[in-house]
Structure formats: C-alpha cells, structure tokens
Write a protein that holds these residues in place. Structure first.
Motif, PDB file in Angstrom:
ATOM      1  N   LEU A   2       8.245   5.475  -7.040  1.00  0.00           N
ATOM      2  CA  LEU A   2       6.994   6.217  -7.148  1.00  0.00           C
ATOM      3  C   LEU A   2       5.779   5.313  -7.312  1.00  0.00           C
ATOM      4  O   LEU A   2       4.661   5.795  -7.349  1.00  0.00           O
ATOM      5  CB  LEU A   2       7.076   7.207  -8.302  1.00  0.00           C
ATOM      6  CG  LEU A   2       8.113   8.319  -8.126  1.00  0.00           C
ATOM      7  CD1 LEU A   2       8.147   9.212  -9.355  1.00  0.00           C
ATOM      8  CD2 LEU A   2       7.848   9.135  -6.891  1.00  0.00           C
ATOM      9  N   ALA A   3       6.012   4.015  -7.400  1.00  0.00           N
ATOM     10  CA  ALA A   3       4.902   3.080  -7.599  1.00  0.00           C
ATOM     11  C   ALA A   3       3.966   3.039  -6.391  1.00  0.00           C
ATOM     12  O   ALA A   3       2.751   2.956  -6.560  1.00  0.00           O
ATOM     13  CB  ALA A   3       5.437   1.685  -7.898  1.00  0.00           C
ATOM     14  N   VAL A   4       4.502   3.119  -5.194  1.00  0.00           N
ATOM     15  CA  VAL A   4       3.659   3.038  -3.989  1.00  0.00           C
ATOM     16  C   VAL A   4       2.723   4.252  -3.896  1.00  0.00           C
ATOM     17  O   VAL A   4       1.504   4.081  -3.755  1.00  0.00           O
ATOM     18  CB  VAL A   4       4.517   2.875  -2.718  1.00  0.00           C
ATOM     19  CG1 VAL A   4       3.662   2.981  -1.468  1.00  0.00           C
ATOM     20  CG2 VAL A   4       5.243   1.542  -2.744  1.00  0.00           C
ATOM     21  N   PRO A   5       3.249   5.499  -3.987  1.00  0.00           N
ATOM     22  CA  PRO A   5       2.312   6.637  -3.951  1.00  0.00           C
ATOM     23  C   PRO A   5       1.340   6.617  -5.126  1.00  0.00           C
ATOM     24  O   PRO A   5       0.169   6.990  -4.974  1.00  0.00           O
ATOM     25  CB  PRO A   5       3.224   7.867  -4.011  1.00  0.00           C
ATOM     26  CG  PRO A   5       4.565   7.397  -3.612  1.00  0.00           C
ATOM     27  CD  PRO A   5       4.641   5.948  -3.967  1.00  0.00           C
ATOM     28  N   ALA A   6       1.798   6.182  -6.293  1.00  0.00           N
ATOM     29  CA  ALA A   6       0.907   6.123  -7.458  1.00  0.00           C
ATOM     30  C   ALA A   6      -0.211   5.124  -7.209  1.00  0.00           C
ATOM     31  O   ALA A   6      -1.374   5.376  -7.553  1.00  0.00           O
ATOM     32  CB  ALA A   6       1.693   5.752  -8.709  1.00  0.00           C
ATOM     33  N   MET A   7       0.120   3.990  -6.611  1.00  0.00           N
ATOM     34  CA  MET A   7      -0.897   2.978  -6.320  1.00  0.00           C
ATOM     35  C   MET A   7      -1.893   3.509  -5.277  1.00  0.00           C
ATOM     36  O   MET A   7      -3.101   3.338  -5.422  1.00  0.00           O
ATOM     37  CB  MET A   7      -0.233   1.692  -5.818  1.00  0.00           C
ATOM     38  CG  MET A   7      -1.192   0.530  -5.696  1.00  0.00           C
ATOM     39  SD  MET A   7      -0.375  -1.039  -5.396  1.00  0.00           S
ATOM     40  CE  MET A   7       0.377  -0.757  -3.826  1.00  0.00           C
ATOM     41  N   MET A   8      -1.385   4.194  -4.251  1.00  0.00           N
ATOM     42  CA  MET A   8      -2.271   4.750  -3.218  1.00  0.00           C
ATOM     43  C   MET A   8      -3.192   5.806  -3.817  1.00  0.00           C
ATOM     44  O   MET A   8      -4.394   5.818  -3.544  1.00  0.00           O
ATOM     45  CB  MET A   8      -1.447   5.333  -2.075  1.00  0.00           C
ATOM     46  CG  MET A   8      -0.719   4.285  -1.260  1.00  0.00           C
ATOM     47  SD  MET A   8       0.453   4.971  -0.063  1.00  0.00           S
ATOM     48  CE  MET A   8      -0.594   5.989   0.931  1.00  0.00           C
ATOM     49  N   ALA A   9      -2.626   6.692  -4.645  1.00  0.00           N
ATOM     50  CA  ALA A   9      -3.445   7.724  -5.288  1.00  0.00           C
ATOM     51  C   ALA A   9      -4.459   7.077  -6.222  1.00  0.00           C
ATOM     52  O   ALA A   9      -5.616   7.509  -6.292  1.00  0.00           O
ATOM     53  CB  ALA A   9      -2.556   8.704  -6.052  1.00  0.00           C
ATOM     54  N   GLY A  10      -4.052   6.028  -6.938  1.00  0.00           N
ATOM     55  CA  GLY A  10      -4.968   5.321  -7.839  1.00  0.00           C
ATOM     56  C   GLY A  10      -6.141   4.715  -7.094  1.00  0.00           C
ATOM     57  O   GLY A  10      -7.285   4.772  -7.567  1.00  0.00           O
TER      58      GLY A  10
END
Length: 139
Positions: A2-10
């Motif tokens: 989930l780190a990739v979507p979280a980083m993109m959303a961030g």
C-alpha cells in the motif's frame, strides 16, 4: 504493497494543499465587476475577463481550474463578478473565494477517501491477477 498508492495520494494531496495555501496567501480579495473579452471553450474552457483596479485596466484568465467558472455559461461582453487580490491585483478569481476554498478542500477529501482506495484496489488487482511468468524450455 500500500506504500505506492499512499505515496501517490500523498503527492496529490500535497500539491492540492499547496494550491490552497497559495490562494489563502493572496487574501484579502476585493470584489468588482468584469467583462468577458475572449472565449475559447474548446481549449479547456479558456476565457479572459477585463476588470478595473483603480485607474488600471487588467485582462486576465483564471490561473487555476479552481478559480474559473464554466465557460459554457458565459458569452462575450457578459458582465461577471471578479474577486482580485488586494495584495496582487493581477491575481483574480472568477468564483467566490469561499467557493474556491470549498472546491479545493473537497478535492483533497476526494483524493484521500476515493482516489487512494481506488489506487490501492487497482494495485491489489493487478498483483493478484497478473500474468504468470513464462518459463523457459530446456532443449
């Protein structure tokens, strides 16, 4: 995972938050009337409005989608409200500043509560249903 979507959303939230802070830094806003001097709705809804600030006449387009009205609702020479920054009269909004803040905050909420879950779901599905790796054949 989930780190990739979280980083993109961030990144999207940070960019939108930056837009909100830049808008707030231009306060206070002064309301006046302007006149639509050009329309190019086929070009991403672009239009320009002429308005006066003291003895100065300015013609500007909206600097951001958050600051713009729908081009299809406008006509040439139509009178429209303009809110310009008292600190920087060249910075103008063609939407009430309260509505602009609401739009930007809503965009942040949409990124967090809709965009992030959809990005995470897409990543999950792409990993779960990815094509199996081809195995080489020995001669």
């Amino acid at each position: 995972m989930l780190a990739v979507p979280a980083m993109m959303a961030g990144i999207l939230v940070a960019s939108t938050w930056s837009e909100l802070n830049a808008f707030n830094a231009k306060q206070p806003f002064v309301q006046t009337q302007g006149r639509v001097v050009s329309l190019d709705c086929g070009n991403h809804g672009a239009y320009r409005v002429a308005y006066g600030v003291g003895d100065q006449s300015l013609a500007r387009g909206p600097g951001s989608l958050s600051l713009t009205a729908d081009c299809r609702d406008l006509s040439l020479n139509q009178e429209v409200p303009v809110w310009y920054s008292a600190k920087d009269p060249g910075f103008a909004s063609f939407v009430d500043p309260l509505r602009v803040r609401y739009r930007i905050r809503s965009e942040i909420g949409t990124i967090i509560f809709v965009g992030y879950p959809l990005m995470a779901l897409f990543l999950y599905l792409s990993l779960k249903f990815r094509a199996p790796a081809k195995r080489g054949h020995a001669p």
